[in-house]
Design a protein around this motif. Structure first.
Motif, PDB file in Angstrom:
ATOM      1  N   UNK A   1      46.671  16.515   5.123  1.00 17.34           N
ATOM      2  CA  UNK A   1      45.938  16.599   6.892  1.00 17.34           C
ATOM      3  C   UNK A   1      45.938  18.598   6.624  1.00 17.34           C
ATOM      4  N   UNK A   2      45.562  19.095   7.590  1.00 16.62           N
ATOM      5  CA  UNK A   2      45.112  20.233   7.158  1.00 16.62           C
ATOM      6  C   UNK A   2      45.924  21.097   8.813  1.00 16.62           C
ATOM      7  N   UNK A   3      46.905  21.226   8.265  1.00 21.62           N
ATOM      8  CA  UNK A   3      46.921  21.691   9.981  1.00 21.62           C
ATOM      9  C   UNK A   3      46.364  22.232  10.699  1.00 21.62           C
ATOM     10  N   UNK A   4      46.123  22.346  12.169  1.00 20.74           N
ATOM     11  CA  UNK A   4      45.716  23.127  12.873  1.00 20.74           C
ATOM     12  C   UNK A   4      46.442  24.385  13.699  1.00 20.74           C
ATOM     13  N   UNK A   5      46.125  24.968  13.497  1.00 20.22           N
ATOM     14  CA  UNK A   5      47.115  26.284  14.418  1.00 20.22           C
ATOM     15  C   UNK A   5      46.343  26.137  16.074  1.00 20.22           C
ATOM     16  N   UNK A   6      47.255  26.763  16.690  1.00 15.39           N
ATOM     17  CA  UNK A   6      47.011  26.605  17.865  1.00 15.39           C
ATOM     18  C   UNK A   6      46.294  27.522  18.677  1.00 15.39           C
ATOM     19  N   UNK A  76      38.281  30.851  -9.933  1.00 16.16           N
ATOM     20  CA  UNK A  76      39.269  31.841 -10.422  1.00 16.16           C
ATOM     21  C   UNK A  76      40.398  32.214  -8.441  1.00 16.16           C
ATOM     22  N   UNK A  77      39.346  31.632  -7.601  1.00 12.70           N
ATOM     23  CA  UNK A  77      40.262  31.895  -6.346  1.00 12.70           C
ATOM     24  C   UNK A  77      40.293  30.231  -6.157  1.00 12.70           C
ATOM     25  N   UNK A  78      39.250  29.492  -6.014  1.00  7.52           N
ATOM     26  CA  UNK A  78      39.883  28.034  -6.370  1.00  7.52           C
ATOM     27  C   UNK A  78      41.273  28.103  -6.805  1.00  7.52           C
ATOM     28  N   UNK A  79      41.629  28.400  -7.750  1.00 11.14           N
ATOM     29  CA  UNK A  79      42.510  28.168  -8.368  1.00 11.14           C
ATOM     30  C   UNK A  79      43.937  28.117  -7.885  1.00 11.14           C
ATOM     31  N   UNK A  80      43.871  30.039  -6.793  1.00  9.11           N
ATOM     32  CA  UNK A  80      45.143  30.010  -6.242  1.00  9.11           C
ATOM     33  C   UNK A  80      45.267  28.760  -5.140  1.00  9.11           C
ATOM     34  N   UNK A  81      44.422  29.035  -4.875  1.00  7.76           N
ATOM     35  CA  UNK A  81      45.038  27.497  -3.211  1.00  7.76           C
ATOM     36  C   UNK A  81      45.154  26.719  -4.122  1.00  7.76           C
ATOM     37  N   UNK A  82      44.410  25.933  -4.528  1.00 13.10           N
ATOM     38  CA  UNK A  82      45.642  24.336  -5.467  1.00 13.10           C
ATOM     39  C   UNK A  82      46.324  24.380  -5.422  1.00 13.10           C
ATOM     40  N   UNK A  83      47.141  25.622  -6.117  1.00  8.25           N
ATOM     41  CA  UNK A  83      48.495  25.987  -6.749  1.00  8.25           C
ATOM     42  C   UNK A  83      49.562  26.310  -4.864  1.00  8.25           C
ATOM     43  N   UNK A  84      48.993  26.873  -4.266  1.00  6.13           N
ATOM     44  CA  UNK A  84      49.202  27.596  -2.873  1.00  6.13           C
ATOM     45  C   UNK A  84      49.392  26.265  -1.754  1.00  6.13           C
ATOM     46  N   UNK A  85      48.160  25.427  -1.532  1.00  8.54           N
ATOM     47  CA  UNK A  85      48.367  24.728  -0.471  1.00  8.54           C
ATOM     48  C   UNK A  85      49.047  22.882  -0.212  1.00  8.54           C
ATOM     49  N   UNK A  86      49.928  22.575  -0.012  1.00  7.94           N
ATOM     50  CA  UNK A  86      49.709  21.232  -0.810  1.00  7.94           C
ATOM     51  C   UNK A  86      50.063  20.451   0.044  1.00  7.94           C
ATOM     52  N   UNK A  87      48.512  20.405   1.441  1.00 10.80           N
ATOM     53  CA  UNK A  87      47.725  19.703   2.452  1.00 10.80           C
ATOM     54  C   UNK A  87      46.866  18.934   2.159  1.00 10.80           C
ATOM     55  N   UNK A 101      41.799  25.357   5.618  1.00 13.14           N
ATOM     56  CA  UNK A 101      43.261  25.569   5.236  1.00 13.14           C
ATOM     57  C   UNK A 101      43.461  27.118   6.473  1.00 13.14           C
ATOM     58  N   UNK A 102      45.116  26.868   6.655  1.00 12.99           N
ATOM     59  CA  UNK A 102      45.812  27.002   7.112  1.00 12.99           C
ATOM     60  C   UNK A 102      45.074  28.964   7.198  1.00 12.99           C
ATOM     61  N   UNK A 103      44.927  29.926   7.995  1.00  8.39           N
ATOM     62  CA  UNK A 103      45.129  31.045   7.773  1.00  8.39           C
ATOM     63  C   UNK A 103      46.040  31.820   7.088  1.00  8.39           C
ATOM     64  N   UNK A 104      47.339  31.576   7.072  1.00  5.76           N
ATOM     65  CA  UNK A 104      48.316  31.665   7.227  1.00  5.76           C
ATOM     66  C   UNK A 104      48.565  31.298   6.125  1.00  5.76           C
ATOM     67  N   UNK A 105      48.214  30.316   4.891  1.00  2.00           N
ATOM     68  CA  UNK A 105      47.703  30.474   3.766  1.00  2.00           C
ATOM     69  C   UNK A 105      46.270  31.551   2.692  1.00  2.00           C
ATOM     70  N   UNK A 106      45.226  31.576   3.485  1.00  2.00           N
ATOM     71  CA  UNK A 106      44.340  32.064   3.294  1.00  2.00           C
ATOM     72  C   UNK A 106      45.009  33.735   3.435  1.00  2.00           C
ATOM     73  N   UNK A 157      38.609  34.116  -0.273  1.00  2.00           N
ATOM     74  CA  UNK A 157      39.828  34.095   0.133  1.00  2.00           C
ATOM     75  C   UNK A 157      39.903  32.903   2.154  1.00  2.00           C
ATOM     76  N   UNK A 158      38.486  33.346   2.575  1.00  2.00           N
ATOM     77  CA  UNK A 158      38.681  33.437   3.974  1.00  2.00           C
ATOM     78  C   UNK A 158      37.418  32.265   4.279  1.00  2.00           C
ATOM     79  N   UNK A 159      36.738  31.666   3.079  1.00  2.00           N
ATOM     80  CA  UNK A 159      36.602  30.241   3.205  1.00  2.00           C
ATOM     81  C   UNK A 159      34.821  30.724   3.581  1.00  2.00           C
TER      82      UNK A 159
END
Length: 282
Positions: A1-6, A76-87, A101-106, A157-159
């Motif tokens: 489940x993706x984290x949603x910012x307030x 290459x960018x998608x690979x970076x995110x695969x290793x960063x986000x566990x959600x 994805x969370x903006x912090x991950x972006x 990075x920001x989708x």
């Protein structure tokens, strides 16, 4: 489940970006002076170099229309995110997944891209500074290509997908913002504030206004650099420093403006969700 910012978090982050925008004062006094030698040095510049620089206008126009030779792959960018986000379950294989994805991950991946590209620009500037004036003809097109590349990577990075023409227009606007004075920056920010609405209304062609000015400004900002790079070897130092600074500024602008778009979109989504919930509970 993706984290949603307030909503509070998003609004707080939006204020930080707006503060950054207000602090953008445009070109410094000595940067404006730095354009002056260009007028005189043009008379001394071999014709083949002037023609090489002139091609930038056509290349940027080609980038807007089709992506030209500068359009990148998102793998290459998608690979970076695969290793960063566990959600996310499994590999991240599409830009649509990045949007959630969370903006912090972006931010984390965008910062990695910025650091990587500024290092590359430093090496590139030093390398093309070896031969003085003649290798400058190689340096300017390379720097434009690297600027477009880093902005495309940050858009991913920001989708946002740089394969879409509207995003390539936004990228050129980011380039224009970086090189503009304070009046120009304000005009571009106003332009971009309605960018997504214009896109939906099929008015994005108006966003093309002034794209030739981007190349002119981009070129003129090399006034001092061209002056110093006329001397072989000395150009190594100035090429490295100025290229690093140029890509750093471009990357920072891209991060701030794309981040702002994503935050505003999420705030709007939360407000719509809250309004829908209120209606359903009545």
């Amino acid at each position: 489940m993706t984290k949603v910012e307030s909503a509070d978090y998003l609004k707080k982050e939006l204020k930080k970006i707006e503060k950054w925008e207000k602090n953008q004062k445009g070109l410094w006094f000595w940067e404006k002076i730095g354009r002056l030698p260009f007028v005189f040095l043009d008379k001394l510049t071999p014709k083949f170099i002037q023609e090489k620089i002139g091609l930038l206008i056509d290349e940027l126009g080609s980038f807007i229309q089709t992506g030209g030779k500068y359009l990148i792959s998102e793998k290459s960018i998608l690979k970076k995110f695969t290793s960063k986000d566990s959600s996310m379950e499994g590999n991240i294989t599409s830009i649509d997944q990045l949007e959630q994805l969370p903006i912090s991950t972006m931010d984390e991946v965008a910062n990695e891209v910025r650091n990587s590209r500024t290092k590359m620009a430093t090496i590139q500037g030093a390398t093309t500074g070896i031969g003085g004036l003649f290798t400058l003809a190689i340096d300017i097109p390379l720097l434009l290509g690297l600027s477009l590349k880093v902005l495309q990577e940050i858009s991913l990075c920001y989708g946002y997908d740089p394969k879409e023409k509207s995003e390539r227009i936004f990228i050129v606007k980011c380039l224009q913002f970086t090189s503009s004075d304070i009046v120009g920056k304000k005009a571009i920010l106003e332009d971009l504030s309605t960018f997504d609405q214009d896109k939906q209304n099929e008015q994005m062609i108006s966003q093309l206004q002034g794209w030739r000015e981007v190349v002119t400004t981009f070129r003129d900002n090399f006034g001092w650099k061209k002056l110093f790079q006329m001397i072989p070897i000395t150009g190594i130092i100035f090429g490295a420093i100025i290229n690093r600074s140029s890509i750093g500024d471009v990357a920072e602008t891209g991060m701030m403006l794309y981040r702002k778009r994503r935050i505003i979109e999420r705030i709007n989504q939360l407000e719509k969700l809250q309004a829908k919930t209120v209606v359903e509970n009545e």
